[in-house]
Structures are given as structure tokens and as C-alpha cells.
Design a protein around this motif. Sequence first.
Motif, PDB file in Angstrom:
ATOM      1  N   ASP A 113       0.981  -1.251  -0.023  1.00  0.00           N
ATOM      2  CA  ASP A 113       0.295   0.458  -0.351  1.00  0.00           C
ATOM      3  C   ASP A 113       0.564   1.421   0.182  1.00  0.00           C
ATOM      4  O   ASP A 113       1.891   1.688   1.030  1.00  0.00           O
ATOM      5  CB  ASP A 113      -0.459  -0.176   1.393  1.00  0.00           C
ATOM      6  N   GLU A 114       0.791   1.612  -1.397  1.00  0.00           N
ATOM      7  CA  GLU A 114       1.540   3.069  -1.113  1.00  0.00           C
ATOM      8  C   GLU A 114       1.549   4.140  -0.421  1.00  0.00           C
ATOM      9  O   GLU A 114       2.358   5.080  -0.239  1.00  0.00           O
ATOM     10  CB  GLU A 114       1.411   3.133  -2.773  1.00  0.00           C
ATOM     11  N   MET A 115      -0.033   4.199  -0.132  1.00  0.00           N
ATOM     12  CA  MET A 115      -0.321   6.065   0.701  1.00  0.00           C
ATOM     13  C   MET A 115       0.483   5.129   1.738  1.00  0.00           C
ATOM     14  O   MET A 115       1.067   6.538   3.372  1.00  0.00           O
ATOM     15  CB  MET A 115      -1.509   5.881   0.774  1.00  0.00           C
ATOM     16  N   ILE A 193       1.191   9.528  -5.039  1.00  0.00           N
ATOM     17  CA  ILE A 193       0.134   8.082  -4.467  1.00  0.00           C
ATOM     18  C   ILE A 193      -1.305   8.516  -4.483  1.00  0.00           C
ATOM     19  O   ILE A 193      -1.568   7.589  -4.958  1.00  0.00           O
ATOM     20  CB  ILE A 193       0.753   8.274  -2.822  1.00  0.00           C
ATOM     21  N   SER A 194      -1.592  10.126  -4.313  1.00  0.00           N
ATOM     22  CA  SER A 194      -2.518  10.368  -4.380  1.00  0.00           C
ATOM     23  C   SER A 194      -3.453   9.764  -5.781  1.00  0.00           C
ATOM     24  O   SER A 194      -4.647   9.792  -6.260  1.00  0.00           O
ATOM     25  CB  SER A 194      -3.410  11.534  -3.993  1.00  0.00           C
ATOM     26  N   MET A 199       5.359   5.844  -5.077  1.00  0.00           N
ATOM     27  CA  MET A 199       5.576   6.925  -3.651  1.00  0.00           C
ATOM     28  C   MET A 199       7.452   7.255  -4.778  1.00  0.00           C
ATOM     29  O   MET A 199       8.000   6.817  -4.554  1.00  0.00           O
ATOM     30  CB  MET A 199       6.656   6.463  -2.754  1.00  0.00           C
ATOM     31  N   PRO A 200       7.246   8.476  -5.090  1.00  0.00           N
ATOM     32  CA  PRO A 200       8.699   9.290  -5.232  1.00  0.00           C
ATOM     33  C   PRO A 200       9.676   9.051  -4.490  1.00  0.00           C
ATOM     34  O   PRO A 200       9.500   9.128  -3.035  1.00  0.00           O
ATOM     35  CB  PRO A 200       7.997  10.738  -6.095  1.00  0.00           C
ATOM     36  N   GLU A 201      11.240   8.643  -4.902  1.00  0.00           N
ATOM     37  CA  GLU A 201      11.707   8.828  -3.809  1.00  0.00           C
ATOM     38  C   GLU A 201      12.987   9.517  -3.931  1.00  0.00           C
ATOM     39  O   GLU A 201      13.725  10.264  -5.562  1.00  0.00           O
ATOM     40  CB  GLU A 201      12.586   7.757  -3.890  1.00  0.00           C
ATOM     41  N   LYS A 202      13.729  10.189  -2.972  1.00  0.00           N
ATOM     42  CA  LYS A 202      14.802  11.800  -3.184  1.00  0.00           C
ATOM     43  C   LYS A 202      16.136  10.799  -3.850  1.00  0.00           C
ATOM     44  O   LYS A 202      16.656   9.509  -3.046  1.00  0.00           O
ATOM     45  CB  LYS A 202      14.650  11.854  -1.740  1.00  0.00           C
TER      46      LYS A 202
END
Lengths: 480, 102
Positions: A113-115, A193-194, A199-202
Motif C-alpha cells: 500500500d503506497e499511501m 500517490i493520490s 512513491m517517488p524517492e529522493k
Amino acid sequence: MKKDSNTLVRYKVISPESLSATREYLEDMAGKGWMLKNIMGSFKFVFEKCEPKKVKFAVEIIPDGSVYDTHPSEKNEEYIGMCESIGWNYICTSTMFYVFYTEDMQVKDIESDEMLKFKTVKKAVIKSKFTNSIVCMVCGICMLLMAFTMQLNMTEASFLNAQSVLLWIVVLTVNTISISSKVLWMNRAKKVISSGGKMPEKKAASLKDTVIYLCIIALIHIGGALWYSIKFDDMFIGVFIPIVWLMIGVFGLVNRRITVIAEENKIGRNNNRALIIITSVVGTVVMINIVVCVMIFTSLGDSFAKGDKVDDFSEKELEMFGYSNVFESREIDKTVMGRFLMDYTRYEIVAKNKYSVLLDENGETKSMSEKEGEEFLPIEYEWSIDVYHSENEKIIARLIREARQDKTRAFGVWFDFDTAVKIDNDKLNVYENTETDYEDDEDENGDYQYLIYDDNNIVWMRCDEKINDAQLDMIQEKFF
Amino acid sequence: MAREKYKTLTEQMFYILMCFRKECCGTDVMEKVAAITDGRVTIGPGTLYALLGDFVKQGIIRETAVEGRKRSYIITEKGKQMLEEEYARLRTLVNDYENCNL
């Protein structure tokens, strides 16, 4: 850095917001024949030699993880068990990070679950990064406020204070950038994500950047202190600042050793006894650091400031009055030297019993003979005198204004303008004061106090007798 | 607070609570959900662990036993009510879809 032919140690930063970067790094190392064995303190990666292989890694954060974890708690074992049940192999726990690997490329991801994953990461970022940055920023703001308000005169005058301002501005800037970038990343990640994305990562934080940042801070501090000590021939500051940094380094090493011991003995948060021991040890180390720093500031500093040739420490007349000036005395009756910061100059001149000492503007000593002393003031008089000199008329005006408002940092409180009497003089402002706090202090000179000033100089004099016109002329000649 | 937070359950939450109508552990839940949905819905251990912690905290499920690494849970009355409400909501959606003649 290789410990031996089968063990390799690498230092990397592992951050909650860039877990993929760590994962990719570990996969790359496994491909080169180095399999992760342990991560200590979230930056020391220990690898073991293996056959080069294609391995899938998972670097995860658990919601109840803590930066103080050195191994999984009893509760976290459930998490490891669940991961292992679907094919992941547990490697190690480092603070809030859990590392797994698998050679089966078809194994399901640990997070589905990405959120929820984002919320866990966000919480970890706030816990681990924001707290530090906010503490640094609050300290920085307090230091700057202090520098610009409470000790404004020091800021203008003191090189060290200017250096402190520069230091904290660097700290504030770096931490502001750090927090802002993380807040922006959080907003972006939430949006992505919405809308159904991952999820983008730094980009992975670099340990090199952190080291460079610390080096800049240390260089400002140490370089400034060394420059100051060379320019003003003051070993105290030159030695003191590097010692403080050395202490910070020692503290880091001690902390590191405690972490290693905790990891070796599997001491974790759930072990209350161990936690008490760790807290006590860390607390003691912190206390020792504080005590040593205070000792450096007081005892050692005192002896540095006074010089090593002072035989009689009962000679307290050379005590500083809280300004940035560093005085050094040897044989009080023969030499008194003053050193001054930037354009803000203060001279402390003491005469006691049969000796009088006078400094000129350049801080060079002129020992006055008894005869000269007689010319200046009767030798049996006990007197002491402070001289401020500044090319900046505004500083002198402010000091006088503050003295009139009874502010301690100038001549206020000690010199009570409310009870002072102005003495007629064509060239100087001369005030005589006979009712001051000094009268209650038997050790201090000065039944009579004088504050004499023009646009660039202030002379504050305490003596047992009233000064006469000739002496006033002498003061004018020597100091104005 | 839990009511507001879990006003609408996600698909994963719904299946997890459904599994906990009978006492079971986290590993069982992952297997059960995969079996019930024929692999359509998968719950990762990380996601499940986070939800379990939150559900226990909110009183939606409760821990019943600890056996080595395994911890068993069962749904509470509050959890049952939430599950029923979600089921009713989903039924309404289905009924509305079926009866919609617009």
C-alpha cells in the motif's frame, strides 16, 4: 576500506526518503561479490565476500521503529516472521531500518500500500530528520538573537562573535534548505500517490555532503580561531576552539562505541535494564563533556588569560568585565598588556600601591616609574582606571547612553549618573560620582568615581581621593 | 477518531478484518486473502504489520496469543461493527448500480 580479504566496510548514508538508492547499492555490491552482513549506526555497511550473484534487496522502515534500535524488538520479530513467510531473508536491523534479501525475483514486495508506506516514511523523516534540523534552527535563531540584541556591542566589536554569527547563519541556511526540500518532497509524493503512482524517492543523501558540511562548520570555527590567535597572539582561543571540536569528535567516537557494544550484546529498547545503562553512560559522557568545557572556559581559560608568570593570584584587579577583550598579565607591577578586538578598544589599567601602569592605544606597555606615577597621581593612592577607545563615535555615544540607563554592559550600574555631578571642563565631559555600589565593596578602589569622555574615548576612573585639575589635564593628555 | 479514520475501509483493510472474524495470525491473513481473492489482492507484510499495529491501537482487533514470532488476533465488537458498516455500504453501491435505470 577492507578489514580483511573477506570483509569490506563502506560508509553510506541511509535515509528514510531514499530507500531505493540503498537497495540498488546493495544489489550492485552483491553483483560485485559483496553481500551485506550488517549495517551499524545507519551508515557503516559491513560486507562479506561471496560469489557475485543477482539478489533482490528490500530496505524497509517499520512504523514503530526507533533511531535507538540496534536489533529487532520482540514485537518486531512478528514483522520479520511475516516477511520470511513470503520468501524474504532477514539480514539486519539498523535503527528503524530492516534489510532483507531474496534470490527469488518473483517474491512479492513487502509493502503493498503506497499511501501507508508513504505515511511510515514520512513519520520516520519527521522523527529522524526534522527534529535535528529544528533543534539546530532553534539554537541558531537563539544564538543570532543573542548576538544581535543582548550583546550587540560584542557583535560589532568581536571577531569571534562575528564568526559565531557566520557559523549559525550557515547552520540555519543548510537546515532550512534541508527541511524545505523534504517538505516539497512530501507534497510531491502525496500528490503522486493520490493519483495512483508509486512513491517517488529522493536521491540518496551523500555521506560526503554531510562531511563537507561539518568540515565547513569546523573550518569556520577552527580557522577563525587560529587566525585570531595568530593575529592577536592569543593562544587561548587558538587552543580552545580546536579542543572543543576534538571533544565533539571524542564524544562521537564514544557514542559510536556504545552503539557497537549495544549491537554486539543485542541491547534494544525493550531491554529496560540495558536502556538504563546506556542512558546512564551517555548521560555521564555528556556531563563529562560539559564539565570539561566549563573547566576549559573557567580554570584553564583563567590561567591562559592571566599568563603563567602571575605569582600572586590575589591580584584580582585584572578581572575582566565581560567584554570580548582578552587581557594577559605578567608580574602585575611591571607589565600589563591588553588586546583589543576590531575597532572597539578597551584598556584595563591598574595601579596599586607604589606602581602605576599605563597602556597606549596600540596595547604597548609603558611602565611608569614612581616618579611618573607621582606626576600622574600620588603614589599612595589606590586607583584603577578603564579606558574605552573607538573610532566609531556612535559606539561611544551608545555606551554613554546605556550608562545613563544603568545598563551593565557599559559603565551603567557601577557608575550612577543619577547621583553624579558634572564638573566644568572646556574640552571634556567629566562626571564625578561619590555614591555608587562600589562603596559597599571594601576590596574595590574608589570612593570617588569619574566618567570622562569625548567622541572617541571614555575613561572610567576609581580612586580614593578627588582628582585635581592637574590630574585631569594629565588624563586628557594621556587618553584623549 | 478511529471511526473517522476508517469511515471507508480500503480493500486491503476490508479483507484483513474479514479474516480476523476467526482468530488467526498475520501470516495466515496473507495466505487467506490471497486464497479468497484468488491472488487478485495481495497484502505485503509491511503493510499488514502497519495495519495490525494501528488496528490494535484503535481497538478494532485485539491480540489473543503470542507464540514465538507469531501473534494471533481476533476482531473486536467495534471492528465487527465497522466491517458490517462497510459491507452495507458496498451492498448499497451494488444495489444502486443494479437498480439504476437512468
